[in-house]
Design an enzyme around this catalytic site. Structure first.
Site, PDB file in Angstrom:
ATOM      1  CD1 TRP A   7     -22.525  12.259  10.148  1.00  0.00           C
ATOM      2  CD2 TRP A   7     -20.445  12.727  10.088  1.00  0.00           C
ATOM      3  NE1 TRP A   7     -22.090  11.796  11.208  1.00  0.00           N
ATOM      4  CE2 TRP A   7     -20.673  12.010  11.123  1.00  0.00           C
ATOM      5  CE3 TRP A   7     -18.905  12.713   9.685  1.00  0.00           C
ATOM      6  CZ2 TRP A   7     -19.856  11.364  12.198  1.00  0.00           C
ATOM      7  CZ3 TRP A   7     -18.067  12.189  10.684  1.00  0.00           C
ATOM      8  CH2 TRP A   7     -18.315  11.790  11.664  1.00  0.00           C
ATOM      9  CE  LYS A  33     -20.297  14.466  14.709  1.00  0.00           C
ATOM     10  NZ  LYS A  33     -20.404  13.441  15.720  1.00  0.00           N
ATOM     11  CD  GLU A  50      -5.595  -2.785   1.467  1.00  0.00           C
ATOM     12  OE1 GLU A  50      -4.811  -2.103   2.406  1.00  0.00           O
ATOM     13  OE2 GLU A  50      -5.693  -2.236   0.375  1.00  0.00           O
ATOM     14  CB  THR A  62      -1.064   0.117   0.987  1.00  0.00           C
ATOM     15  OG1 THR A  62      -0.021   0.103   2.410  1.00  0.00           O
ATOM     16  CG2 THR A  62      -1.854  -1.187   1.383  1.00  0.00           C
TER      17      THR A  62
END
Length: 538
Positions: A441, A436, A329, A184
């Site tokens: 949100w 937030k 992944e 990654t």
């Protein structure tokens, strides 16, 4: 039914037998276009296998590659995996300390390297104790004295192959034998390794060729822009040869003109890349009043694709953009396939659906959950943590003692998303990027995608930064298109047309260059560091 132990080399062997004259075309590192058929490529890969054994490479050894998309890199993919070694693709765009960590963590014995990247390895060479030698992926004419004096044994790729025959007996491997390794990009902490087996690569390649994924066939001329070191090359170096498609490799030439010229000459009908690269291509087409009549489909993943880009390719160039999602992944996780209900939608409604990351193919289970782990409805409204599981999902990171899964076998992707009633998943944000503000949100992705719909905005990043009253408020960071000078108000007007007033960024900051990660995504870490107190100080 008969049982057969699968080896990745079986794919290239099949392509050589049944599609031997189909070409792999490369815009080569040394300059000029290189052409080779699958049959000849297979012979050279067999020569490479003999050379690897002469170098003392054993089954299970991790052998690095740091290379562009070229025919030689393709030979390494198949040759290394084919003998039972592990092809470890290294991303040259990583920081030196990350490269040092990855090479040492994987304990690479050799690295196959393009001439472009020798300096990248040389920069950390004294910190790589397991590295026994470099193989420079070029011919004798392009080897220089400086390369040979690097401090460890250096071999010329073409000279290694020339010394060997193409007779090689490939080993029978257990299906769980490791084939390839990719790390990654390390957005948090050290990069983590994902180890792919021969079975995974077979499963993934067959699913990738499916009509609702890349829809591959022998009729395709596929321009593989996504780097072979990025998320296992999305599996395309395996799935395109599997079906006998023509593979077109851009090498180091990723500018708009080079990509356009290659598409035109090689009559490419499909390509794939991250949004930043496709921005380069469509800007070149727009600026020069060009068309790409051979191109039918463009597959874009890595980060959210702006609606303006999807509309631009379809309206101005008659090209369908297929939006996808995946990660190291999982490699390919979802694709935005066309379903019959979409034929009944208006253009604007259809574009809204096309902006979603799509549906999972067979074998990929997917759900969204709240913070307590409760499953949320597929209504296109509820959003939660995106969880996946299945035979193409990681179980644990390379050398990790702990599983990466929860008690029920689900992997937390780190994305926040919705899933609608048709099964289309849409990323609303990364968990760490969602804003937030005052208990509400705000999706940074939605703000960014709307902002780049402004005709004079090149790229945009939306951050949640500190605010005295609301804890966090959105701040928009913008790079202008060349020769343009958009006002803050004009950008906010575009955003206000699709978002509530309380969701609008508090300010717009213009910068000259957007920081990108090693995989071409916006890197928000340095932006957060620089601007986290911007609204408080202002």
């Amino acid at each position: 039914m008969q049982k057969k132990q699968f080896n990745v080399i079986d794919i290239l062997q099949h392509a050589a037998t049944w599609y031997g004259d189909v070409e792999v075309v490369t815009n080569s590192v040394e300059g000029g276009v290189h052409r080779i058929g699958y049959a000849k490529l297979y012979d050279r890969t067999s020569q490479l296998a003999n050379a690897l054994q002469r170098l003392g490479v054993n089954s299970g050894d991790r052998i690095g590659t740091m290379a562009w998309n070229t025919w030689r890199h393709l030979e390494c993919w198949y040759g290394l995996s084919g003998i039972g070694a592990i092809c470890h693709t290294l991303n040259p765009r990583l920081f030196p300390d990350q490269i040092e960590y990855i090479v040492n963590h994987a304990q690479n014995r050799f690295i196959f390297v393009d001439t472009s990247f020798i300096s990248v390895i040389a920069n950390v060479l004294d910190k790589l104790p397991t590295l026994e030698g470099l193989v420079v992926m070029t011919d004798k004419e392009n080897m220089t004295d400086d390369m040979l004096k690097i401090g460890i044994p250096v071999y010329c790729y073409e000279e290694l192959l020339e010394a060997e025959t193409s007779d090689f007996v490939w080993p029978l491997l257990d299906e769980d034998t490791a084939s390839s390794l990719c790390y990654t990009s390390g957005t948090t902490g050290n990069p983590k390794g994902v180890l792919y087996s021969h079975e995974f690569n077979l499963n993934h390649s067959m699913i990738s060729a499916h009509g609702d994924v890349f829809d591959l066939s022998a009729k395709d001329s596929f321009l593989l822009i996504v780097p072979m070191f990025h998320a296992n090359g999305w599996g395309l170096p395996l799935s395109v040869p599997m079906v006998g498609g023509k593979l077109v490799l851009p090498g180091p030439f990723m500018d708009g003109k080079s990509l356009y010229d290659f598409i035109k000459v090689e009559k490419c009908n499909k390509t794939c890349a991250v949004p930043t690269v496709m921005t380069i291509l469509i800007d070149h087409l727009d600026s020069n009043n060009l068309q790409i009549p051979s191109m039918n489909e463009i597959y874009i993943g890595g980060s959210a694709v702006p609606q303006s880009m999807i509309e631009g390719f379809e309206v101005r160039y008659n090209v369908d953009v297929n939006h996808g999602w995946g990660m190291t992944e999982t490699v390919v996780g979802t694709f935005n396939c066309h379903l019959p209900f979409m034929d009944e939608l208006s253009f604007e409604e259809r574009m809204k659906v096309r902006c979603k990351q799509g549906r999972p193919p067979f074998g990929m289970e997917m759900k969204i959950v709240d913070n307590e782990g409760n499953s949320l409805p597929h209504d296109g409204v509820a959003f939660g943590k995106l969880m996946v599981r299945g035979p193409r999902v990681i179980e644990r990171y390379y050398k990790a003692k702990e599983s990466a899964l929860d008690k029920d076998g689900w992997f937390d992707t780190g994305d926040v998303s919705t899933i609608d009633k048709y099964g289309f998943m849409q990323i609303t944000d990364r968990t760490k990027d969602i804003i937030k503000s005052g208990g509400e949100w705000i999706s940074s992705v939605d703000i960014e995608n709307t902002a780049v719909g402004h005709p004079e905005v090149q790229i945009a990043a939306c951050l949640g930064v500190k605010h005295m009253k609301w804890e966090e408020r959105p701040l928009l960071i913008v790079v202008k298109k060349e020769g343009c000078d958009p006002s803050k108000s004009s950008i906010l007007d575009i955003i206000s047309s699709e978002h509530a007033k309380w969701q609008l960024p508090d300010d717009v900051v213009f910068i000259d260059e957007m920081p990108l990660t090693a995989t071409g995504k916006i890197d928000k870490k340095p932006l957060r560091t620089k601007y986290e107190d911007f609204l408080i100080e202002g």
